[in-house]
Write a protein that holds these residues in place. Sequence first.
Motif, PDB file in Angstrom:
ATOM      1  N   GLY A  41      32.090  82.475  -6.045  1.00  0.00           N
ATOM      2  CA  GLY A  41      31.919  82.753  -4.625  1.00  0.00           C
ATOM      3  C   GLY A  41      31.938  81.488  -3.789  1.00  0.00           C
ATOM      4  N   GLU A  42      31.295  80.430  -4.281  1.00  0.00           N
ATOM      5  CA  GLU A  42      31.276  79.153  -3.557  1.00  0.00           C
ATOM      6  C   GLU A  42      32.693  78.585  -3.424  1.00  0.00           C
ATOM      7  OE1 GLU A  42      28.625  77.675  -2.255  1.00  0.00           O
ATOM      8  OE2 GLU A  42      26.852  78.441  -3.291  1.00  0.00           O
ATOM      9  N   LEU A  43      33.452  78.606  -4.515  1.00  0.00           N
ATOM     10  CA  LEU A  43      34.819  78.088  -4.479  1.00  0.00           C
ATOM     11  C   LEU A  43      35.707  78.917  -3.556  1.00  0.00           C
ATOM     12  CD1 LEU A  43      35.367  77.328  -8.278  1.00  0.00           C
ATOM     13  CD2 LEU A  43      35.305  75.626  -6.456  1.00  0.00           C
ATOM     14  N   LYS A  44      35.567  80.237  -3.642  1.00  0.00           N
ATOM     15  CA  LYS A  44      36.403  81.128  -2.834  1.00  0.00           C
ATOM     16  C   LYS A  44      36.118  80.949  -1.348  1.00  0.00           C
ATOM     17  CE  LYS A  44      39.225  84.752  -2.476  1.00  0.00           C
ATOM     18  NZ  LYS A  44      40.678  84.651  -2.781  1.00  0.00           N
ATOM     19  N   ALA A  45      34.853  80.713  -0.991  1.00  0.00           N
ATOM     20  CA  ALA A  45      34.506  80.508   0.412  1.00  0.00           C
ATOM     21  C   ALA A  45      35.237  79.300   0.981  1.00  0.00           C
ATOM     22  CB  ALA A  45      32.991  80.329   0.557  1.00  0.00           C
ATOM     23  N   VAL A  46      35.255  78.205   0.224  1.00  0.00           N
ATOM     24  CA  VAL A  46      35.954  77.001   0.679  1.00  0.00           C
ATOM     25  C   VAL A  46      37.462  77.253   0.727  1.00  0.00           C
ATOM     26  CG1 VAL A  46      36.463  74.594   0.141  1.00  0.00           C
ATOM     27  CG2 VAL A  46      34.145  75.477  -0.170  1.00  0.00           C
ATOM     28  N   LEU A  47      37.996  77.926  -0.287  1.00  0.00           N
ATOM     29  CA  LEU A  47      39.429  78.226  -0.322  1.00  0.00           C
ATOM     30  C   LEU A  47      39.851  79.025   0.907  1.00  0.00           C
ATOM     31  CD1 LEU A  47      42.198  78.429  -1.728  1.00  0.00           C
ATOM     32  CD2 LEU A  47      41.302  80.400  -3.001  1.00  0.00           C
ATOM     33  N   GLU A  48      39.103  80.084   1.235  1.00  0.00           N
ATOM     34  CA  GLU A  48      39.484  80.926   2.363  1.00  0.00           C
ATOM     35  C   GLU A  48      39.270  80.218   3.701  1.00  0.00           C
ATOM     36  OE1 GLU A  48      41.207  83.584   2.156  1.00  0.00           O
ATOM     37  OE2 GLU A  48      41.104  83.579  -0.029  1.00  0.00           O
ATOM     38  N   LEU A  49      38.311  79.300   3.761  1.00  0.00           N
ATOM     39  CA  LEU A  49      38.141  78.495   4.971  1.00  0.00           C
ATOM     40  C   LEU A  49      39.381  77.646   5.218  1.00  0.00           C
ATOM     41  CD1 LEU A  49      36.574  77.156   7.294  1.00  0.00           C
ATOM     42  CD2 LEU A  49      35.524  75.644   5.584  1.00  0.00           C
ATOM     43  N   PHE A  50      39.890  77.001   4.175  1.00  0.00           N
ATOM     44  CA  PHE A  50      41.087  76.177   4.337  1.00  0.00           C
ATOM     45  C   PHE A  50      42.303  77.030   4.669  1.00  0.00           C
ATOM     46  CE2 PHE A  50      38.566  72.796   2.582  1.00  0.00           C
ATOM     47  CZ  PHE A  50      39.153  71.647   3.083  1.00  0.00           C
ATOM     48  N   ARG A  51      42.389  78.217   4.097  1.00  0.00           N
ATOM     49  CA  ARG A  51      43.514  79.094   4.417  1.00  0.00           C
ATOM     50  C   ARG A  51      43.450  79.562   5.869  1.00  0.00           C
ATOM     51  NH1 ARG A  51      43.580  82.718  -1.177  1.00  0.00           N
ATOM     52  NH2 ARG A  51      45.120  81.432  -2.282  1.00  0.00           N
ATOM     53  N   ALA A  52      42.256  79.884   6.342  1.00  0.00           N
ATOM     54  CA  ALA A  52      42.105  80.387   7.706  1.00  0.00           C
ATOM     55  C   ALA A  52      42.395  79.318   8.751  1.00  0.00           C
ATOM     56  CB  ALA A  52      40.694  80.943   7.901  1.00  0.00           C
ATOM     57  N   THR A  53      42.249  78.047   8.379  1.00  0.00           N
ATOM     58  CA  THR A  53      42.463  76.948   9.328  1.00  0.00           C
ATOM     59  C   THR A  53      43.734  76.158   9.022  1.00  0.00           C
ATOM     60  OG1 THR A  53      41.054  75.505   7.961  1.00  0.00           O
ATOM     61  CG2 THR A  53      39.990  76.703   9.761  1.00  0.00           C
ATOM     62  N   ALA A  54      44.602  76.716   8.189  1.00  0.00           N
ATOM     63  CA  ALA A  54      45.802  75.987   7.761  1.00  0.00           C
ATOM     64  C   ALA A  54      46.736  75.668   8.919  1.00  0.00           C
ATOM     65  CB  ALA A  54      46.543  76.791   6.693  1.00  0.00           C
ATOM     66  N   HIS A  55      46.669  76.444  10.005  1.00  0.00           N
ATOM     67  CA  HIS A  55      47.570  76.239  11.143  1.00  0.00           C
ATOM     68  C   HIS A  55      47.054  75.181  12.111  1.00  0.00           C
ATOM     69  CE1 HIS A  55      44.442  78.944  12.478  1.00  0.00           C
ATOM     70  NE2 HIS A  55      44.822  78.807  13.740  1.00  0.00           N
ATOM     71  N   LEU A  56      45.888  74.600  11.828  1.00  0.00           N
ATOM     72  CA  LEU A  56      45.275  73.630  12.727  1.00  0.00           C
ATOM     73  C   LEU A  56      45.452  72.207  12.203  1.00  0.00           C
ATOM     74  CD1 LEU A  56      41.936  75.577  13.302  1.00  0.00           C
ATOM     75  CD2 LEU A  56      43.944  75.549  14.794  1.00  0.00           C
ATOM     76  N   ASP A  57      45.458  71.240  13.126  1.00  0.00           N
ATOM     77  CA  ASP A  57      45.603  69.836  12.741  1.00  0.00           C
ATOM     78  C   ASP A  57      44.267  69.104  12.698  1.00  0.00           C
ATOM     79  OD1 ASP A  57      48.382  70.017  12.548  1.00  0.00           O
ATOM     80  OD2 ASP A  57      48.640  69.634  14.698  1.00  0.00           O
ATOM     81  N   ASP A  58      43.196  69.762  13.089  1.00  0.00           N
ATOM     82  CA  ASP A  58      41.891  69.113  13.169  1.00  0.00           C
ATOM     83  C   ASP A  58      41.360  68.752  11.783  1.00  0.00           C
ATOM     84  OD1 ASP A  58      42.334  71.308  15.203  1.00  0.00           O
ATOM     85  OD2 ASP A  58      40.728  70.212  16.201  1.00  0.00           O
ATOM     86  N   GLU A  59      40.585  67.667  11.742  1.00  0.00           N
ATOM     87  CA  GLU A  59      39.858  67.349  10.516  1.00  0.00           C
ATOM     88  C   GLU A  59      38.779  68.400  10.309  1.00  0.00           C
ATOM     89  OE1 GLU A  59      37.243  63.716   8.470  1.00  0.00           O
ATOM     90  OE2 GLU A  59      37.852  63.608  10.572  1.00  0.00           O
ATOM     91  N   LEU A  60      38.515  68.740   9.056  1.00  0.00           N
ATOM     92  CA  LEU A  60      37.557  69.789   8.733  1.00  0.00           C
ATOM     93  C   LEU A  60      36.347  69.180   8.028  1.00  0.00           C
ATOM     94  CD1 LEU A  60      37.198  72.877   8.869  1.00  0.00           C
ATOM     95  CD2 LEU A  60      38.303  73.021   6.632  1.00  0.00           C
ATOM     96  N   LEU A  61      35.161  69.391   8.591  1.00  0.00           N
ATOM     97  CA  LEU A  61      33.914  68.994   7.949  1.00  0.00           C
ATOM     98  C   LEU A  61      33.295  70.246   7.351  1.00  0.00           C
ATOM     99  CD1 LEU A  61      31.587  67.075   7.256  1.00  0.00           C
ATOM    100  CD2 LEU A  61      30.657  67.517   9.554  1.00  0.00           C
ATOM    101  N   VAL A  62      33.184  70.282   6.018  1.00  0.00           N
ATOM    102  CA  VAL A  62      32.689  71.461   5.318  1.00  0.00           C
ATOM    103  C   VAL A  62      31.246  71.226   4.885  1.00  0.00           C
ATOM    104  CG1 VAL A  62      33.075  73.070   3.428  1.00  0.00           C
ATOM    105  CG2 VAL A  62      35.024  71.888   4.471  1.00  0.00           C
ATOM    106  N   LEU A  63      30.339  72.036   5.396  1.00  0.00           N
ATOM    107  CA  LEU A  63      28.937  71.992   4.989  1.00  0.00           C
ATOM    108  C   LEU A  63      28.773  72.915   3.789  1.00  0.00           C
ATOM    109  CD1 LEU A  63      27.291  72.310   8.524  1.00  0.00           C
ATOM    110  CD2 LEU A  63      28.036  70.239   7.334  1.00  0.00           C
ATOM    111  N   CYS A  64      28.297  72.363   2.691  1.00  0.00           N
ATOM    112  CA  CYS A  64      28.275  73.116   1.435  1.00  0.00           C
ATOM    113  C   CYS A  64      26.988  72.803   0.685  1.00  0.00           C
ATOM    114  CB  CYS A  64      29.497  72.732   0.603  1.00  0.00           C
ATOM    115  SG  CYS A  64      29.705  73.648  -0.923  1.00  0.00           S
ATOM    116  N   ASP A  65      26.316  73.834   0.146  1.00  0.00           N
ATOM    117  CA  ASP A  65      25.086  73.592  -0.608  1.00  0.00           C
ATOM    118  C   ASP A  65      25.326  73.542  -2.113  1.00  0.00           C
ATOM    119  OD1 ASP A  65      25.418  76.239  -1.349  1.00  0.00           O
ATOM    120  OD2 ASP A  65      23.713  77.000  -0.207  1.00  0.00           O
ATOM    121  N   SER A  66      26.583  73.543  -2.519  1.00  0.00           N
ATOM    122  CA  SER A  66      26.923  73.518  -3.944  1.00  0.00           C
ATOM    123  C   SER A  66      27.499  72.163  -4.339  1.00  0.00           C
ATOM    124  CB  SER A  66      27.940  74.618  -4.266  1.00  0.00           C
ATOM    125  OG  SER A  66      28.426  74.479  -5.589  1.00  0.00           O
ATOM    126  N   GLN A  67      26.737  71.386  -5.105  1.00  0.00           N
ATOM    127  CA  GLN A  67      27.258  70.128  -5.630  1.00  0.00           C
ATOM    128  C   GLN A  67      28.394  70.389  -6.618  1.00  0.00           C
ATOM    129  OE1 GLN A  67      26.796  66.885  -5.233  1.00  0.00           O
ATOM    130  NE2 GLN A  67      25.134  66.844  -3.743  1.00  0.00           N
TER     131      GLN A  67
END
Length: 250
Positions: A41-67
């Motif tokens: 679930g943790e990996l999939k959340a990050v994967l879908e975040l990157f997919r949802a923002t793939a059309h943007l040029d902004d840098e992405l800061l990902v807050l994550c509680d999973s080391q």
Amino acid sequence: MITAAADGSALGNPGPAGWAWYVDDDRWGAGGWKHATNNQGELKAVLELFRATAHLDDELLVLCDSQYVINCITKWMPGWKRKGWRKADGKPVLNVELLKELDDELAGRRYRFEWVKGHVGHPMNEAADVRARAVAESYRSGGPVPSGPGWRDEISGAATRGADATTDAAASVDPIDEVELELAAASVIDASVPADPNPGADDDTLFSFDEAPDAWHQLTVELSTEEHDRLLQLARAAGVAPEEYLRGLI
């Protein structure tokens, strides 16, 4: 820069599971499976975040509680790829399909990860956690799965949800993921990975192989109440102390 939180949840770990990413109440996405692990679930959340923002040029800061997720992406994946997606002991990498998809999505993107402690009231982390858990609860109860609005473009109003907002298929479960172990060390980790000065060394180890073989190491792990209860159940079933059960996973 876009700041977003990503989180996963698994009831029973493995069990009904959900994932979610969150930017604000108008931009978030969620989905899950009938049976998966918290790490998936943790990996999939990050994967879908990157997919949802793939059309943007902004840098992405990902807050994550999973080391586990942060280390996979920023430290271990380059070495695993060199070894054909195998670990130093020759065994296949866990959750390899999700990791390969992540590797594809990360190409050419500008991003950073920041570790945040989970379940302590961090607003964005809590928002992602609540949504991921709601999905897991929905799969357990058989109710409708909340998928969220996705990424809604402020100009056109069009929404981007990622590849699949909900996944109604059972995910493969890696046995070692039954207990989620995460190092409690707050840090901001840059996406760039420096060249490996020692290609023969493990990328996925917590300790140096140069240390004496009889050295003892003290490792602090952080478990949620649900994960702690699961650990106690597994240890009792095996007839050993929790510490011995964890040591047996290594």
